[in-house]
Write a protein that holds these residues in place. Structure first.
Motif, PDB file in Angstrom:
ATOM      1  N   GLY A  60       6.361 -10.024   0.530  1.00  0.00           N
ATOM      2  CA  GLY A  60       5.226  -9.656   1.382  1.00  0.00           C
ATOM      3  C   GLY A  60       5.423  -9.864   2.868  1.00  0.00           C
ATOM      4  O   GLY A  60       4.543  -9.526   3.663  1.00  0.00           O
ATOM      5  N   ALA A  61       6.597 -10.395   3.263  1.00  0.00           N
ATOM      6  CA  ALA A  61       6.765 -10.707   4.694  1.00  0.00           C
ATOM      7  C   ALA A  61       6.771  -9.441   5.561  1.00  0.00           C
ATOM      8  O   ALA A  61       6.163  -9.425   6.636  1.00  0.00           O
ATOM      9  CB  ALA A  61       8.037 -11.510   4.914  1.00  0.00           C
ATOM     10  N   ALA A  62       7.452  -8.395   5.088  1.00  0.00           N
ATOM     11  CA  ALA A  62       7.558  -7.176   5.906  1.00  0.00           C
ATOM     12  C   ALA A  62       6.163  -6.590   6.175  1.00  0.00           C
ATOM     13  O   ALA A  62       5.833  -6.234   7.314  1.00  0.00           O
ATOM     14  CB  ALA A  62       8.446  -6.142   5.206  1.00  0.00           C
ATOM     15  N   LYS A  63       5.349  -6.538   5.145  1.00  0.00           N
ATOM     16  CA  LYS A  63       3.964  -6.034   5.301  1.00  0.00           C
ATOM     17  C   LYS A  63       3.174  -6.933   6.242  1.00  0.00           C
ATOM     18  O   LYS A  63       2.385  -6.461   7.056  1.00  0.00           O
ATOM     19  CB  LYS A  63       3.273  -6.010   3.923  1.00  0.00           C
ATOM     20  CG  LYS A  63       3.476  -4.719   3.159  1.00  0.00           C
ATOM     21  CD  LYS A  63       2.194  -3.859   3.228  1.00  0.00           C
ATOM     22  CE  LYS A  63       2.471  -2.413   2.892  1.00  0.00           C
ATOM     23  NZ  LYS A  63       2.962  -2.212   1.525  1.00  0.00           N
ATOM     24  N   CYS A  64       3.378  -8.214   6.061  1.00  0.00           N
ATOM     25  CA  CYS A  64       2.668  -9.203   6.888  1.00  0.00           C
ATOM     26  C   CYS A  64       2.977  -8.971   8.370  1.00  0.00           C
ATOM     27  O   CYS A  64       2.069  -8.909   9.205  1.00  0.00           O
ATOM     28  CB  CYS A  64       3.077 -10.600   6.442  1.00  0.00           C
ATOM     29  SG  CYS A  64       2.547 -11.931   7.518  1.00  0.00           S
ATOM     30  N   PHE A  65       4.243  -8.779   8.704  1.00  0.00           N
ATOM     31  CA  PHE A  65       4.640  -8.561  10.103  1.00  0.00           C
ATOM     32  C   PHE A  65       4.077  -7.234  10.623  1.00  0.00           C
ATOM     33  O   PHE A  65       3.619  -7.147  11.759  1.00  0.00           O
ATOM     34  CB  PHE A  65       6.164  -8.572  10.244  1.00  0.00           C
ATOM     35  CG  PHE A  65       6.798  -9.915   9.960  1.00  0.00           C
ATOM     36  CD1 PHE A  65       6.234 -11.086  10.461  1.00  0.00           C
ATOM     37  CD2 PHE A  65       7.954 -10.015   9.208  1.00  0.00           C
ATOM     38  CE1 PHE A  65       6.811 -12.334  10.213  1.00  0.00           C
ATOM     39  CE2 PHE A  65       8.541 -11.255   8.954  1.00  0.00           C
ATOM     40  CZ  PHE A  65       7.971 -12.411   9.451  1.00  0.00           C
ATOM     41  N   GLU A  66       4.145  -6.242   9.765  1.00  0.00           N
ATOM     42  CA  GLU A  66       3.626  -4.912  10.139  1.00  0.00           C
ATOM     43  C   GLU A  66       2.138  -5.019  10.501  1.00  0.00           C
ATOM     44  O   GLU A  66       1.690  -4.500  11.519  1.00  0.00           O
ATOM     45  CB  GLU A  66       3.789  -4.021   8.912  1.00  0.00           C
ATOM     46  CG  GLU A  66       3.864  -2.537   9.156  1.00  0.00           C
ATOM     47  CD  GLU A  66       4.014  -1.826   7.810  1.00  0.00           C
ATOM     48  OE1 GLU A  66       3.052  -1.155   7.417  1.00  0.00           O
ATOM     49  OE2 GLU A  66       5.073  -1.983   7.161  1.00  0.00           O
TER      50      GLU A  66
END
Ligand code: FMN
Length: 163
Positions: free
Chosen positions: A113-119
């Motif tokens: 979920g990190a990529a979505k979180c940063f986005e």
């Protein structure tokens, strides 16, 4: 350049990384604290935390006011909650005008979920320049490799220590 590391940490992982990063770049460090206390045990912590994300809650912060004007660089740290940043970060963004800054981000999570979180965090912070991002899997349990990783990332930001 003056830098701030501002973070929320529920169980200490993000706190560990935030401390390393702030020490490395000689930044001020602020831990966001909420008046509302999330349950720490059992399924309740996921239920209330997840619900808080889904309903877009902005829990009240009980920190001293932060003088954002003095900072050129703001590093935001968050645990990943339900695939996004934790609600106290939403409170931070809504409470303070964060514009024209260089923004770095880091997140701790259990595996996804990190990529979505940063986005999502970038979308919530228009009008800023974004530096690199980095994520950590449960660093409290694997503090060695993650500590080095945090220090290297912070050094790579090339933020002058001459404040
Ligand atoms: C309410 C809640 C939701 C979470 N959602 C996710 C998630 O979507 N993906 C994930 O990989 N980890 C998830 N986690 C695990 C945390 O992101 C992970 O344990 C993180 O290291 C915690 O950071 P902290 O100790 O600074 O609070 C969740 C934890 C909680 C309490």
């Amino acid at each position: 350049m003056k830098a701030l590391v501002v973070y929320f940490s529920f169980e200490g992982n993000t706190k560990l990384v935030a401390k390393k990063i702030s020490e490395t770049i000689n930044a001020d460090l602020v831990e966001l604290k909420t008046s509302k206390v999330y349950p720490k045990e059992g399924i309740g912590k996921f239920f209330w935390g997840g619900k808080s994300v889904i309903f877009g809650e902005k829990p009240e912060l009980i920190n001293q006011p932060i003088d954002m004007k003095q900072y050129d660089v703001i590093i935001i740290g968050t645990p990943v909650w339900a695939g996004t940043f934790a609600p106290p970060i939403k409170s931070l963004i809504s409470q303070y005008p964060i514009q024209g800054k260089k923004i770095g981000m880091f997140a701790c999570h259990g595996g996804g979920g990190a990529a979505k979180c940063f986005e999502k965090l970038k979308k919530a912070l228009p009008g800023n320049e974004f530096l690199s991002v980095i994520d950590f899997v449960e660093p409290l349990r694997k503090s060695d490799g993650n500590t080095t990783k945090a220090i290297k990332w912070a050094e790579g930001l090339n933020i002058s220590k001459d404040i």
